[in-house]
Design a protein around this motif. Structure first.
Motif, PDB file in Angstrom:
ATOM      1  N   ARG A 186       9.112   6.355  -5.036  1.00 26.42           N
ATOM      2  CA  ARG A 186       9.045   6.981  -6.427  1.00 26.42           C
ATOM      3  C   ARG A 186      10.058   7.804  -5.964  1.00 26.42           C
ATOM      4  O   ARG A 186      10.652   8.444  -6.387  1.00 26.42           O
ATOM      5  CB  ARG A 186       8.170   7.133  -6.937  1.00 26.42           C
ATOM      6  N   MET A 187       9.668   8.799  -4.705  1.00 32.55           N
ATOM      7  CA  MET A 187      10.623  10.024  -4.744  1.00 32.55           C
ATOM      8  C   MET A 187      10.193  10.731  -3.815  1.00 32.55           C
ATOM      9  O   MET A 187       9.405  10.043  -2.741  1.00 32.55           O
ATOM     10  CB  MET A 187       9.806  11.615  -5.885  1.00 32.55           C
ATOM     11  N   PRO A 188      11.090  10.948  -2.545  1.00 33.33           N
ATOM     12  CA  PRO A 188      11.498  11.445  -1.694  1.00 33.33           C
ATOM     13  C   PRO A 188      10.183  12.844  -1.191  1.00 33.33           C
ATOM     14  O   PRO A 188       9.421  13.457  -1.605  1.00 33.33           O
ATOM     15  CB  PRO A 188      12.503  12.145  -0.961  1.00 33.33           C
ATOM     16  N   GLY A 189       9.283  12.517   0.317  1.00 32.20           N
ATOM     17  CA  GLY A 189       8.656  13.083   0.585  1.00 32.20           C
ATOM     18  C   GLY A 189       9.031  14.222   1.192  1.00 32.20           C
ATOM     19  O   GLY A 189       9.354  14.061   2.427  1.00 32.20           O
ATOM     20  N   ARG A 190       7.764  15.057   1.467  1.00 30.14           N
ATOM     21  CA  ARG A 190       7.999  16.605   2.069  1.00 30.14           C
ATOM     22  C   ARG A 190       7.821  15.792   3.808  1.00 30.14           C
ATOM     23  O   ARG A 190       6.043  15.354   3.820  1.00 30.14           O
ATOM     24  CB  ARG A 190       6.867  17.882   1.594  1.00 30.14           C
ATOM     25  N   PRO A 191       8.178  15.864   4.551  1.00 29.71           N
ATOM     26  CA  PRO A 191       8.120  15.602   5.638  1.00 29.71           C
ATOM     27  C   PRO A 191       6.334  16.638   6.449  1.00 29.71           C
ATOM     28  O   PRO A 191       6.449  18.033   6.227  1.00 29.71           O
ATOM     29  CB  PRO A 191       9.195  16.002   6.629  1.00 29.71           C
ATOM     30  N   THR A 192       5.464  16.228   7.555  1.00 23.31           N
ATOM     31  CA  THR A 192       4.474  16.763   7.521  1.00 23.31           C
ATOM     32  C   THR A 192       4.032  16.767   9.143  1.00 23.31           C
ATOM     33  O   THR A 192       4.474  15.475  10.067  1.00 23.31           O
ATOM     34  CB  THR A 192       3.152  15.847   6.901  1.00 23.31           C
ATOM     35  N   ASN A 193       3.297  17.793   9.751  1.00 17.62           N
ATOM     36  CA  ASN A 193       3.286  17.539  11.132  1.00 17.62           C
ATOM     37  C   ASN A 193       2.127  15.939  11.540  1.00 17.62           C
ATOM     38  O   ASN A 193       2.069  15.498  12.733  1.00 17.62           O
ATOM     39  CB  ASN A 193       2.844  18.473  11.621  1.00 17.62           C
ATOM     40  N   MET A 194       0.858  16.115  10.865  1.00 14.63           N
ATOM     41  CA  MET A 194       0.346  15.695  10.511  1.00 14.63           C
ATOM     42  C   MET A 194       1.054  14.304   9.381  1.00 14.63           C
ATOM     43  O   MET A 194       1.560  14.149   8.857  1.00 14.63           O
ATOM     44  CB  MET A 194      -1.259  15.742   9.888  1.00 14.63           C
ATOM     45  N   ILE A 195       0.182  12.739   9.532  1.00 11.39           N
ATOM     46  CA  ILE A 195       0.323  11.583   9.211  1.00 11.39           C
ATOM     47  C   ILE A 195      -0.603  11.375   8.284  1.00 11.39           C
ATOM     48  O   ILE A 195      -1.947  11.038   9.614  1.00 11.39           O
ATOM     49  CB  ILE A 195       0.700  10.596  10.761  1.00 11.39           C
ATOM     50  N   VAL A 196      -0.483  10.675   7.183  1.00 12.71           N
ATOM     51  CA  VAL A 196      -1.565   9.321   6.970  1.00 12.71           C
ATOM     52  C   VAL A 196      -1.432   8.057   7.087  1.00 12.71           C
ATOM     53  O   VAL A 196      -0.090   7.988   6.360  1.00 12.71           O
ATOM     54  CB  VAL A 196      -2.235  10.074   5.362  1.00 12.71           C
ATOM     55  N   LEU A 197      -1.117   6.881   7.501  1.00  8.70           N
ATOM     56  CA  LEU A 197      -1.108   5.724   7.479  1.00  8.70           C
ATOM     57  C   LEU A 197      -1.725   5.232   6.525  1.00  8.70           C
ATOM     58  O   LEU A 197      -3.505   5.400   6.008  1.00  8.70           O
ATOM     59  CB  LEU A 197      -1.475   5.457   8.915  1.00  8.70           C
ATOM     60  N   GLY A 198      -1.266   4.109   5.466  1.00 13.41           N
ATOM     61  CA  GLY A 198      -1.203   3.594   4.698  1.00 13.41           C
ATOM     62  C   GLY A 198      -0.815   1.719   4.308  1.00 13.41           C
ATOM     63  O   GLY A 198       0.675   2.404   4.724  1.00 13.41           O
ATOM     64  N   GLY A 199      -1.493   1.148   3.541  1.00 13.76           N
ATOM     65  CA  GLY A 199      -1.007  -0.455   3.735  1.00 13.76           C
ATOM     66  C   GLY A 199      -1.000  -0.890   2.415  1.00 13.76           C
ATOM     67  O   GLY A 199      -3.061  -0.733   2.557  1.00 13.76           O
ATOM     68  N   VAL A 200      -0.816  -1.969   2.381  1.00 13.54           N
ATOM     69  CA  VAL A 200      -1.355  -3.426   0.870  1.00 13.54           C
ATOM     70  C   VAL A 200      -1.200  -4.583   2.279  1.00 13.54           C
ATOM     71  O   VAL A 200      -0.254  -4.637   2.394  1.00 13.54           O
ATOM     72  CB  VAL A 200      -0.799  -3.050   0.051  1.00 13.54           C
ATOM     73  N   ALA A 201      -2.793  -5.113   1.656  1.00 10.58           N
ATOM     74  CA  ALA A 201      -2.430  -6.857   2.450  1.00 10.58           C
ATOM     75  C   ALA A 201      -2.705  -7.348   1.537  1.00 10.58           C
ATOM     76  O   ALA A 201      -3.549  -6.971   1.084  1.00 10.58           O
ATOM     77  CB  ALA A 201      -2.884  -6.612   4.341  1.00 10.58           C
ATOM     78  N   ARG A 202      -1.696  -8.868   1.602  1.00 14.29           N
ATOM     79  CA  ARG A 202      -2.413 -10.124   0.374  1.00 14.29           C
ATOM     80  C   ARG A 202      -3.342 -11.205   1.183  1.00 14.29           C
ATOM     81  O   ARG A 202      -3.202 -11.553   2.555  1.00 14.29           O
ATOM     82  CB  ARG A 202      -1.567 -10.446   0.388  1.00 14.29           C
ATOM     83  N   LYS A 203      -3.958 -11.725   0.001  1.00 11.14           N
ATOM     84  CA  LYS A 203      -4.648 -12.658   1.059  1.00 11.14           C
ATOM     85  C   LYS A 203      -4.429 -14.172   0.674  1.00 11.14           C
ATOM     86  O   LYS A 203      -4.291 -13.697  -0.276  1.00 11.14           O
ATOM     87  CB  LYS A 203      -6.297 -12.960   0.720  1.00 11.14           C
ATOM     88  N   PRO A 204      -3.894 -15.165   1.761  1.00  9.41           N
ATOM     89  CA  PRO A 204      -2.864 -15.484   1.696  1.00  9.41           C
ATOM     90  C   PRO A 204      -3.940 -16.592   1.253  1.00  9.41           C
ATOM     91  O   PRO A 204      -5.206 -17.099   1.415  1.00  9.41           O
ATOM     92  CB  PRO A 204      -3.035 -16.158   3.323  1.00  9.41           C
ATOM     93  N   ALA A 205      -3.706 -18.196   0.886  1.00 10.93           N
ATOM     94  CA  ALA A 205      -3.820 -19.536   0.946  1.00 10.93           C
ATOM     95  C   ALA A 205      -4.129 -20.091   1.847  1.00 10.93           C
ATOM     96  O   ALA A 205      -4.132 -19.876   2.894  1.00 10.93           O
ATOM     97  CB  ALA A 205      -3.163 -20.053  -0.011  1.00 10.93           C
TER      98      ALA A 205
END
Length: 264
Positions: free
Chosen positions: A245-264
């Motif tokens: 929703r707004m620009p993030g501040r660059p960081t040396n460390m990273i946290v990865l994230g995602g959302v997945a949907r269960k298909p039919a």
């Protein structure tokens, strides 16, 4: 309860606790001297830590909002931690005022806070249970009272799976994937072993010998935890770049994230 009040019976305030450390870094008051001292040592080695914690919390809000807008009306927050506004139910109820939420954590401090927070709302419940024993969570009567696994459910595992070694995260996630109906969603965040390798090395050194063992993993190691569900765009990415929703501040460390949907 705040840092100025006496702790509940049975609470060990002399040993840092991951949930209270996280609370302190986010600016909360539900922590003790041992938590603050440990957090300050981490921040000295990992200056990005407070930024990463806030980015992870911001991801929670965006992920829950996305799920709610996709039609999900019930949520299970695994390893919920000490309540920090906006909570899952606050975000979900912006779309569905009748959203049901189960918060799960094995920390008695979390239970104390959630019991107060949720006492007057029959569509919210806090369960004191070990996320590492998913069948016990799934069979808990309070969860079964609120969650209908025949309908889409949103399951959140945010900054939790790094607390489990080796392939254990698959064993944690698997039973939930099996129970989830078509149209359900799974959200995961996990600190990455990628990014600036000097910073990663400092992070590993700072976390070594702490109250819990933390496993940093690479993208290719985290991706299988989604169990073959369909990742929604933009996939498993730096949490600051997931539908921001707004620009993030660059960081040396990273946290990865995602959302997945269960298909039919």
């Amino acid at each position: 309860m705040s840092r100025d009040q006496s702790p509940p019976d049975g609470i060990d305030t002399g040993t840092p606790h991951v949930g209270r450390v996280y609370d302190y870094v986010l600016g909360g008051k539900n922590n003790y001297a041992a938590d603050r001292e440990y957090a300050d040592r981490i921040v000295a080695q990992m200056p990005d830590y407070p930024v990463l914690a806030r980015a992870n919390r911001s991801f929670l809000s965006r992920a829950v909002a996305f799920m709610a807008e996709a039609g999900v009306r019930q949520f299970v927050d695994l390893g919920a931690g000490i309540p920090t506004s906006p909570n899952v139910h606050e975000v979900a109820r912006e779309t569905h005022p009748d959203a049901r939420v189960v918060y799960v954590d094995n920390d008695p401090v979390v239970s104390v806070h959630n019991d107060v927070l949720l006492a007057t709302d029959k569509l919210l419940v806090s369960i004191r249970a070990d996320v590492g024993r998913p069948q016990e969570v799934l069979e808990h009567p309070d969860l079964l009272r609120l969650i209908d696994f025949g309908e889409p459910v949103g399951v959140l595992l945010l900054s939790v799976l790094q607390l489990f070694p080796g392939e254990t995260p698959r064993e944690v996630v698997g039973p939930f994937l099996e129970r989830m109906a078509e149209g359900s969603h799974l959200a995961i965040t996990h600190p990455s072993a990628e990014g600036d390798q000097e910073a990663v090395g400092r992070a590993r050194a700072a976390l070594a010998g702490g109250p819990v063992t933390v496993t940093l993993r690479r993208h290719a190691e985290i991706l299988p935890f989604f169990g073959g569900l369909d990742l929604v765009e933009p996939g498993l990415v730096d949490v600051t770049t997931w539908r921001p929703r707004m620009p993030g501040r660059p960081t040396n460390m990273i946290v990865l994230g995602g959302v997945a949907r269960k298909p039919a």
